[in-house]
Design a protein around this motif. Structure first.
Motif, PDB file in Angstrom:
ATOM      1  N   ASP A  48      -4.138   4.339   9.720  1.00 32.96           N
ATOM      2  CA  ASP A  48      -4.969   5.426   9.195  1.00 32.96           C
ATOM      3  C   ASP A  48      -6.449   5.085   9.290  1.00 32.96           C
ATOM      4  O   ASP A  48      -7.294   5.970   9.513  1.00 32.96           O
ATOM      5  N   SER A  64       3.979   5.077  10.465  1.00 35.16           N
ATOM      6  CA  SER A  64       4.259   6.195   9.567  1.00 35.16           C
ATOM      7  C   SER A  64       4.520   5.737   8.143  1.00 35.16           C
ATOM      8  O   SER A  64       4.527   6.547   7.223  1.00 35.16           O
ATOM      9  N   SER A 105       0.835  -1.191   0.000  1.00 38.49           N
ATOM     10  CA  SER A 105       0.000   0.000   0.000  1.00 38.49           C
ATOM     11  C   SER A 105       0.874   1.247   0.000  1.00 38.49           C
ATOM     12  O   SER A 105       1.746   1.409   0.855  1.00 38.49           O
ATOM     13  N   ASN A 106       0.624   2.149  -0.953  1.00 36.65           N
ATOM     14  CA  ASN A 106       1.406   3.385  -1.022  1.00 36.65           C
ATOM     15  C   ASN A 106       0.573   4.620  -0.706  1.00 36.65           C
ATOM     16  O   ASN A 106       1.033   5.746  -0.900  1.00 36.65           O
ATOM     17  N   ILE A 107      -0.666   4.420  -0.231  1.00 44.42           N
ATOM     18  CA  ILE A 107      -1.509   5.579   0.079  1.00 44.42           C
ATOM     19  C   ILE A 107      -2.057   5.545   1.504  1.00 44.42           C
ATOM     20  O   ILE A 107      -2.684   6.507   1.932  1.00 44.42           O
ATOM     21  N   GLY A 108      -1.840   4.487   2.251  1.00 41.25           N
ATOM     22  CA  GLY A 108      -2.373   4.449   3.605  1.00 41.25           C
ATOM     23  C   GLY A 108      -2.057   3.147   4.293  1.00 41.25           C
ATOM     24  O   GLY A 108      -1.795   2.127   3.648  1.00 41.25           O
ATOM     25  N   ASN A 109      -2.059   3.162   5.633  1.00 45.83           N
ATOM     26  CA  ASN A 109      -1.832   1.959   6.416  1.00 45.83           C
ATOM     27  C   ASN A 109      -3.029   1.733   7.330  1.00 45.83           C
ATOM     28  O   ASN A 109      -3.925   2.566   7.444  1.00 45.83           O
ATOM     29  N   ASN A 127       4.136   4.346   4.372  1.00 45.08           N
ATOM     30  CA  ASN A 127       3.120   4.288   3.335  1.00 45.08           C
ATOM     31  C   ASN A 127       3.532   3.347   2.215  1.00 45.08           C
ATOM     32  O   ASN A 127       3.081   3.483   1.082  1.00 45.08           O
ATOM     33  N   ASN A 128       4.401   2.416   2.529  1.00 47.57           N
ATOM     34  CA  ASN A 128       4.779   1.389   1.561  1.00 47.57           C
ATOM     35  C   ASN A 128       4.779   0.036   2.253  1.00 47.57           C
ATOM     36  O   ASN A 128       5.704  -0.759   2.128  1.00 47.57           O
ATOM     37  N   ASN A 145      -8.323   2.165   0.681  1.00 45.04           N
ATOM     38  CA  ASN A 145      -7.600   1.257  -0.199  1.00 45.04           C
ATOM     39  C   ASN A 145      -8.568   0.286  -0.869  1.00 45.04           C
ATOM     40  O   ASN A 145      -9.392  -0.335  -0.206  1.00 45.04           O
TER      41      ASN A 145
END
Length: 504
Positions: free
Chosen positions: A151, A217, A144-148, A219-220, A485
């Motif tokens: 979030d 923190s 995921s590159n926009i959220g974990n 995002n990957n 996501n």
């Protein structure tokens, strides 16, 4: 063993339904699939003007009086689903199979010997048909590159003060979880915010006591999400139909519906940011929706000529009373070796609520080639924006407005044909349905085809069919304003059904 907690206090179900049921869950309750006899499946369900089939009778009740003698049948099917799930540039392929009892039932034909009587036949029937099979299992796997997942818990917690989602003095963890679930405007969202805070996944902001920060923190991060659904919806129908002057068929059904939808979502996220204290998170939710409903349907078939038949039927809305259950837990792994397990070990059963799912109108035409075969086509329309939640004790205005803004009418076209050679039958068909969503990025149109064969011994009949249906959907396992996501899923459903029927 988990304790069963039945909440009886005044709970606003809107927040629970909105957070525990996605729009795809709501659609699952309201839709029906092409499940039924092998002959019905072999023609892709294009049976509205034909009758003489027990699943067709469940759609157009007038078809019960088309039978020339009393008849019963039972159908087994082997269903399989293939999922190609693309989640952040990674595609995962999964598949599953299961065995179903599609239908079982019988029609009793009463004939009139009087030539002066315009009613030539009366049909009385008891029919069971599986409307929907909820069993499916697939996996989403990607970075995921926009959220974990932190979030997501932030989105659930924002708007609550720390005191509202904390263990109070004199309370145990379980008591606090129950109290939050029983508090109006808290419920599932507040309980998840409580879990995230207890697991140290989120902390309150230094400047605002109504907002929170994620303790992850990165995002990957690597995310694996397993989604497993099970259950079914079914319809039991009592049929009454008449043949008039050997040209007109009229009938009606009283239908009793049963629903049981279970869904288990398990997320595993690995934090690839080594500077964070948290290294890995597991989050699991299990939900269940179940209940019963009632509906009516009416239909007619007219023999315009010896070869041409017209059919028209109306399925009323289904009025159902449903209930939801939810349980959830999370585990957080820290880089120092500490593990934080937060599991209330409780299943919440929320109060019953009412839902009205939409009616459906179907028009059909068939051409009979004597004893050589037939061709049939039908069109139906079902407006899913008319789904309506209702209860005298609760205000569902916001949810019903969201449904109206999300769904639209579905137009379905089915075409099928049958060729007869001596005692053999060869069948085929196609079907196409438009998307139920106003935003077709959520789910696209559905298309499929069918093939079938059958052998008629006179008293006994054996039919076999193969069906394939394909659609593209956009799956959002967890959704709020801070975590959306989604995965693009191509789904292919295959089914092989076999029906044994007997005239008596």
């Amino acid at each position: 063993m988990k304790n069963l907690i039945i909440t009886t206090l005044s709970i606003l179900l809107l927040s629970h339904i909105s957070s525990a049921q996605t729009t795809s869950d709501i659609f699952d309750i309201a839709k029906t699939q092409n499940l039924g006899t092998a002959r019905y499946n072999g023609l892709s369900g294009a049976f509205g003007a034909l009758g003489g089939d027990l699943t067709a009778v469940a759609e157009n009740p007038a078809g019960g009086a088309v039978f020339t003698s009393s008849y019963g049948s039972a159908t087994l099917s082997q269903n399989g689903s293939d999922f190609n799930s693309t989640y952040f540039d990674n595609t995962t392929q999964t598949s599953d199979t299961n065995l179903n009892l599609n239908q079982i039932g019988a029609i009793l034909i009463l004939k009139s010997d009087s030539e002066s009587n315009s009613i030539n036949k009366i049909s009385l029937g008891l029919l069971y048909n599986r409307d929907n099979d909820y069993r499916r299992e697939f996996q989403l796997d990607g970075n995921s590159n926009i959220g974990n997942i932190g979030d997501y818990f932030v989105g659930q917690a924002n708007g609550f003060s720390p005191n509202q989602i904390s263990v109070q003095d004199g309370e145990s963890f379980e008591e606090a979880y129950i109290a939050i679930g029983n508090s109006p405007n808290f419920e599932a969202r507040g309980q998840q915010a409580f879990l995230g805070r207890e697991a140290f996944l989120i902390t309150e902001s230094d400047t605002d006591d109504l907002t929170y920060n994620s303790e992850i923190s990165g995002n990957n991060n690597s995310q694996i999400i397993n989604i497993i659904s099970s259950g079914r919806s079914s319809k039991t129908s009592i049929n009454l139909a008449f043949e008039i002057d050997q040209k007109i068929y009229l009938g009606g059904n009283l239908n009793f519906h049963n629903y049981n939808l279970e869904k288990n979502i398990l997320l595993n996220e690995v934090n690839n940011n080594n500077s964070d204290d948290i290294s890995e998170v597991f989050f699991e939710t299990r939900s269940r929706t179940y209940g019963n409903g009632v509906s009516l349907n009416f239909g007619g078939i007219a023999k315009v000529t010896n070869n041409v038949r017209l059919g028209l039927s109306y399925q009323t809305p289904t009025w159902s009373t449903l209930q939801n259950e939810l349980d959830q837990n999370t585990s957080v792994f820290f880089r120092n070796g500490e593990v934080r397990d937060v599991d209330p070990a409780l299943v919440f059963t929320y109060p019953e609520y009412d839902i009205r799912t939409p009616g459906e109108v179907t028009a059909s035409i068939a051409y009979i080639f004597g004893k050589n075969g037939l061709f049939s086509a039908q069109y139906s329309r079902k407006d899913f924006s008319n789904i309506k939640y209702d209860d005298n004790a609760f205000d569902f205005t916001a949810l019903n407005n969201r449904i109206k803004n999300t769904f639209q009418a579905v137009n379905t076209l089915k075409v099928g044909g049958e060729y007869r050679y001596e005692k053999w039958r060869l069948r085929g068909g196609i079907n196409y349905a438009t998307s139920p969503y106003k935003n077709d990025r959520i789910a696209g149109d559905t298309q499929g085809f069918s093939l079938g064969t059958g052998y008629d011994w006179g008293k006994w009949k054996l039919d076999i069919a193969y069906n394939r249906i394909e659609t593209d959907v956009n799956e959002i396992p967890f959704e709020n304003e801070t975590f959306q996501n989604s995965a693009a899923i191509n789904r292919k459903d295959d089914a092989v059904s076999i029906t044994l029927g007997v005239n008596f």
